[in-house]
Design an enzyme around this catalytic site. Structure first.
Site, PDB file in Angstrom:
ATOM      1  N   TYR A  63       0.826  -1.208   0.000  1.00 58.18           N
ATOM      2  CA  TYR A  63       0.000   0.000   0.000  1.00 58.18           C
ATOM      3  C   TYR A  63       0.858   1.253   0.000  1.00 58.18           C
ATOM      4  O   TYR A  63       0.751   2.098  -0.901  1.00 58.18           O
ATOM      5  CB  TYR A  63      -0.946  -0.004   1.213  1.00 58.18           C
TER       6      TYR A  63
ATOM      7  N   LYS B 232       1.798   3.891  -3.187  1.00 51.93           N
ATOM      8  CA  LYS B 232       1.458   5.311  -3.038  1.00 51.93           C
ATOM      9  C   LYS B 232       2.709   6.181  -3.194  1.00 51.93           C
ATOM     10  O   LYS B 232       2.648   7.277  -3.758  1.00 51.93           O
ATOM     11  CB  LYS B 232       0.801   5.569  -1.679  1.00 51.93           C
TER      12      LYS B 232
END
Length: 491
Positions: A237, A241
């Site tokens: 994650y 990002k």
């Protein structure tokens, strides 16, 4: 920094919001509709098969929620017409070119009309498949940027990232960008398109081997973890990002770009009303697990700062940054929106508040009896956690394994269930360990400068409050957040 009226800025604006049924996105949309009914158009992109499905999904997952009760109270039976006049609900998908929008007339309208693009579409799952994380968080962001470049009136692109792109950095973490190819552990060779190639080739090989869907999912999750940790990030994650931030900074050209990095987003402090929250967040699942008597220990360093920020403050800061950085061609700025510097909360505080709250307001179990809670055992190191797991779970598991063998697999189901639970817990700890013992705090100087400029400029600071120093944590947790979690998440 000289600022003008935020409400004036929003008037007659057209804003594209991706991921429109997400937690922050719904608060963002409700806020604008409530405080500036003269907004020209909110183009709301969400995943759905067609227009009807998209509209139904938005109505069910947004408008029907308590979040919209102030607007419902104000407009009554006219609410749907009020919203439909100011919004266009769009079925789409940011993993595709032109955001998956198939209506060419609508595309041309958006390119002609959109002033602001807010990218909130993302997967926040720490244990997501690598193809999903990379496709949505990284290459989806590229598609949003390419779309924004086609908007002739574009004033600003707001990319909502996360403060935890910092990985496991220690000390004061600055509001600085990550350059293309930069890694957290110094490992060279990071290239976004190489990552895509590795992912695609792995997926292709798995399919050629005839792997089951379950095996493919497991392998793609493991690949994401491996690739993230190779370069110093704890999970796919935050890795994907961070990759998005890098590539947007490199490809933005003259697009005014704001990278927005909130920390752990919690329930609303006051707007549209205190305590609204949606979805299970780790800090909340722990609290309610404790309330139900299922959690006998917490793992984490008591001196760790837990950086939490109410959702309405995040949205208020987003809206003010849109106005503050409009038309700054080719610029890029990063905002940390959190509390670890301005108003820090120690790891032990939420535990204490949960104990006090559920002692006064005990959870009622399925038999209608109150669950009595007590102080929990705090395991302050991974060594103490492993000892705890060994004595409480792994040793009994070993005994059950021996007994199961002696009795010809009579306890196989029980053994498998216990083994599965232990593996699940260990996987969670593996994913969340970096945050349980986190030693960093997030500098918010850019955000503080924006707060000061807003105050000095006399803009609507009462309407768009994002000053974390105004939060009384005891009052917030005891009277707003925990009651909100109980009401909206664990009904």
């Amino acid at each position: 920094m000289e600022l003008t009226s935020v409400l004036k800025f929003l008037e007659n604006r057209s804003i594209l919001v991706t991921g429109a049924t997400g937690f922050l996105a719904k608060i963002f949309v409700e806020k604008i509709l409530r405080v500036q009914p003269n907004v020209k158009k909110l183009y709301l992109l969400l995943r759905a098969q067609d227009n009807n499905a998209a509209l139904q999904r938005f109505n069910n997952e947004a408008v029907a929620k308590d979040l919209f009760k102030l607007l419902r109270g104000k407009h009554g039976a006219n609410l749907n017409s009020f919203i439909s006049e100011r919004t266009t609900i769009i079925p789409g998908d940011i993993t595709f070119e032109n955001l998956g929008v198939k209506d060419t007339n609508l595309l041309e309208e958006m390119w002609r009309e959109v002033d602001v693009v807010v990218n909130l579409a993302a997967t926040t799952n720490f244990d997501e498949r690598y193809d999903v994380s990379l496709g949505l968080n990284t290459f989806g962001a590229i598609n949003v940027l390419n779309f924004a470049k086609k908007c002739s009136k574009l004033k600003v692109l707001l990319q909502v990232s996360t403060a935890y792109v910092s990985g496991e950095k220690r000390g004061l973490i600055l509001e600085t960008p990550y350059n293309l190819g930069e890694t957290l552990n110094g490992t060279s060779g990071l290239d976004i398109y190489t990552e895509k190639k590795v992912m695609e080739e792995t997926l292709k090989q798995l399919r050629l081997e005839g792997s089951s869907q379950e095996s493919i999912t497991s392998a793609m999750k493991e690949l994401g973890l491996q690739r993230a940790r190779k370069y110093g990030w704890p999970n796919p994650y935050v890795f994907t990002k961070a990759l998005a931030e890098m590539i947007l900074g490199d490809l933005k050209e003259d697009v005014p770009l704001v990278i927005f990095r909130p920390t752990i987003v919690t329930s609303t402090l006051q707007d549209p009303f205190p305590g609204w929250v949606e979805g299970i967040r780790t800090i909340d699942s722990l609290a309610v697990g404790y309330a139900k008597g299922k959690l006998t220990c917490f793992l984490g360093d008591p001196e760790t700062i837990v950086d939490v920020i109410p959702a309405d403050m995040v949205v208020n800061a987003m809206i003010v940054t849109m106005m503050a950085h409009a038309d700054q061609r080719g610029s890029q700025i990063i905002y940390h929106v959190g509390t670890s510097v301005s108003n820090p909360v120690k790891f032990t505080c939420p535990q204490d508040y949960a104990f006090r709250y559920f002692k006064e307001h005990p959870w009622i179990d399925k038999q209608g009896k109150p669950v009595i809670v007590g102080k929990v055992n705090v395991l302050s190191s991974m060594d103490s956690f492993h000892r705890y797991m060994a004595l409480r779970y792994k040793l009994p598991l070993k005994g059950l394994e021996i007994l199961n063998t002696i009795l010809c697999q009579f306890f196989q189901d029980k053994y498998s269930q216990l083994e599965s639970k232990i593996k699940f817990v260990m996987r969670l700890i593996d994913l969340y360990e970096p945050y349980l013992f986190f030693k960093g705090v997030y500098d918010d100087m850019n955000t503080e400068k924006l707060r000061r400029a807003a105050k000095e400029s006399g803009i609507e600071t009462d309407v768009f409050n994002f000053n974390p120093k105004s939060i009384n944590w005891e009052d917030y947790f005891m009277n707003t957040h925990i009651p909100g979690v109980v009401k909206y998440v664990f009904k």
